[in-house]
Design an enzyme around this catalytic site. Structure first.
Site, mmCIF file in Angstrom:
data_model
loop_
_atom_site.group_PDB
_atom_site.id
_atom_site.type_symbol
_atom_site.label_atom_id
_atom_site.label_comp_id
_atom_site.label_asym_id
_atom_site.label_seq_id
_atom_site.Cartn_x
_atom_site.Cartn_y
_atom_site.Cartn_z
ATOM 1 N N ARG A 1 -18.449 29.535 -1.854
ATOM 2 C CA ARG A 1 -17.460 28.616 -2.425
ATOM 3 C C ARG A 1 -16.745 27.850 -1.324
ATOM 4 N NH1 ARG A 1 -12.969 30.905 -3.789
ATOM 5 N NH2 ARG A 1 -13.946 32.555 -4.999
ATOM 6 N N TYR B 1 -10.721 3.540 -13.901
ATOM 7 C CA TYR B 1 -11.793 4.331 -14.517
ATOM 8 C C TYR B 1 -11.210 5.160 -15.675
ATOM 9 C CZ TYR B 1 -15.583 7.689 -14.974
ATOM 10 O OH TYR B 1 -16.602 8.470 -15.462
ATOM 11 N N ASP C 1 -10.282 4.416 -4.688
ATOM 12 C CA ASP C 1 -11.547 4.824 -5.302
ATOM 13 C C ASP C 1 -12.590 3.788 -4.887
ATOM 14 O OD1 ASP C 1 -13.750 5.283 -6.965
ATOM 15 O OD2 ASP C 1 -12.513 6.011 -8.619
ATOM 16 N N LYS D 1 -22.832 8.070 -8.317
ATOM 17 C CA LYS D 1 -23.213 6.674 -8.509
ATOM 18 C C LYS D 1 -24.081 6.195 -7.330
ATOM 19 C CE LYS D 1 -20.520 7.462 -11.979
ATOM 20 N NZ LYS D 1 -19.111 7.126 -12.019
HETATM 21 C C1 LIG Z 1 -17.934 7.845 -12.388
HETATM 22 C C2 LIG Z 1 -16.642 7.506 -11.764
HETATM 23 C C3 LIG Z 1 -15.678 8.486 -11.518
HETATM 24 C C4 LIG Z 1 -15.877 9.930 -11.944
HETATM 25 O O1 LIG Z 1 -16.947 10.517 -11.275
HETATM 26 P P1 LIG Z 1 -17.883 11.695 -11.883
HETATM 27 O O2 LIG Z 1 -18.823 11.958 -10.793
HETATM 28 O O3 LIG Z 1 -18.500 11.157 -13.127
HETATM 29 O O4 LIG Z 1 -16.965 12.830 -12.180
HETATM 30 C C5 LIG Z 1 -14.498 8.094 -10.907
HETATM 31 N N1 LIG Z 1 -14.274 6.813 -10.540
HETATM 32 C C6 LIG Z 1 -15.179 5.848 -10.766
HETATM 33 C C7 LIG Z 1 -14.876 4.453 -10.367
HETATM 34 C C8 LIG Z 1 -16.386 6.158 -11.385
HETATM 35 O O5 LIG Z 1 -17.274 5.192 -11.617
#
Ligand SMILES: *Cc1c(COP(=O)(O)O)cnc(C)c1O
Length: 395
Positions: A53, A105, A178, A203
């Protein structure tokens, strides 16, 4: 794991940093260490690894590469992008305030509204961070975090990271960016004064729609230590298989992004000239100011394109539903950043967690369509869009 430090190019670092041959076997690719625990040589004599962990060499290889690519001193990975964001918000004490961008988001909005506001007594305010002059007045002495997504989701608005960092620091807050939509290849927020960068690695970084993961990056070692502590204490750890898959994806981030951008630029241009399209959203295209921000802080506008079709051609959800059945190359799916092209309907998919009035306040109309432009051959993408949109004109 040692790594060469004389690597300067982005692609070279993506392929080599943290990824020297395995010292025991010479394996060229970092192995997937699945062991949940590590045998110790004697009492108090472990080799830097105790329990999965907290420590895992595959994860560390990924973190070293990521930190290098984002110009950071540390990277802490998590089981998802949401867990990464949550680990930052867990630094808040009751009564602390978060100021976030309007265009946020949906999952982050949901986390703030359904967990932090009611259960942690966090104050949350949403403001338009693209209007930089109005931002200072919206921060108070309680503001601990200024949270911005740029380019934003789904309207692809851009905010000036350097200006926001100045505003945040003047009132003693941290600037969190972000950076999921840009990826480290197109934008490095730490370079412009951000304190923390959060990624959904699910992503572009992983890039193949086959792994969920998140990361937080920064430079202040005390923040890095705190995030690592929270990860170990709360346990939203990235598994070794995911770490390996994401590291595999990361190696080609640069070449993939070049292709995403090339295709997206042409898609944005095609849509702008199609008679069924009312409006195209692509980073930097909206205003001259936005264009200047993109030119300064981004290497290219990215692979996401949103657009609205004319409401006269698709007046309701039923008509929008018919439009979405016509795509053959673009898959109707949530998410973004994979090699394959995706089409989404923010109002009923990614942003369904927002109440309808909030959506309309933010300009997320039922006619809005979001594209994650993949790396297929451009001609096939254009043909797919043309077929679907031409049908609207004939209906
Ligand atoms: C997908 C996404 C998230 C969340 O990420 P996960 O991997 O799905 O938990 C946060 N911010 C943005 C801009 C995203 O596209």
């Amino acid at each position: 794991m040692t790594h060469p430090t004389n690597l300067t190019g982005f692609n070279t670092r993506a392929i080599h940093v943290g990824q020297s041959p395995d010292p025991t076997t010479g394996a060229t690719i970092p192995p997937i260490y699945v062991s949940s625990t590590y045998t110790q040589d004697g009492l108090g004599q472990h080799r830097g690894y105790e329990y999965g962990r907290g420590d895992n060499p595959t994860r560390e290889a990924l973190e070293a590469a990521l930190a290098s690519l984002e110009d950071g001193d540390f990277a802490v990975t998590f089981a998802s992008g949401m867990a990464a964001g949550d680990s930052i918000l867990r630094m808040l004490k009751p009564g602390d305030e978060v100021v976030a961008g309007l265009d946020l988001y949906g999952g982050v909005y949901r986390l703030l509204e359904t967990v932090y506001r009611p259960h942690h007594h966090t104050q949350v305010r949403y403001i338009d961070l693209t209007r930089i002059d109005a931002v200072p007045a919206s921060l108070s002495e309680k503001t601990r975090i200024l949270w911005v997504e740029t380019p934003s989701n789904p309207l692809l608005q851009v905010a000036d990271i350097q200006a926001l960092a100045t505003v945040a620091h003047e009132s003693g807050a941290l600037l969190v960016v972000d950076n999921t939509f840009a990826s480290p290849y197109l934008q490095n927020p730490l370079h412009w004064g951000a304190d923390l960068v959060v990624h959904s690695m699910t992503k572009y970084i992983a890039g193949h729609s086959d792994a969920i993961g998140g990361a937080v990056l920064g430079r202040d070692p005390s923040l890095g230590e705190h995030l690592r502590f929270i990860r170990n204490a709360a346990g939203a750890t990235l598994g070794p298989f995911e770490a390996w898959l994401i590291l595999r994806g990361l190696k080609t981030l640069g070449v993939r992004m070049d292709r995403h951008v090339a295709n997206a630029e042409r898609v944005a241009d095609f849509l702008a000239h199609h008679p069924a399209v009312a409006r195209v959203y692509y980073p930097g295209h909206w205003t001259e100011e936005a264009g200047r921000i993109v030119a300064r802080q981004m290497r290219a506008p990215g692979g996401m394109v949103s657009f609205e079709v004319h409401s006269a051609l698709a007046p309701d959800l039923a008509a929008m539903g018919r439009l979405f059945t016509r795509f053959r190359v673009f898959s109707l799916a949530e998410s973004l950043g994979g090699v394959e092209s995706l089409v989404g309907h923010p109002a009923t998919m990614t942003h369904a967690a927002l109440p309808a009035f909030v959506r309309s306040e933010r300009g997320i109309r039922d006619q809005l369509i979001r594209l994650s432009v993949g790396i297929e051959d451009y001609a096939d993408l254009e043909a797919d869009l043309r077929l679907a949109l031409d049908a609207l004109l004939e209906a």
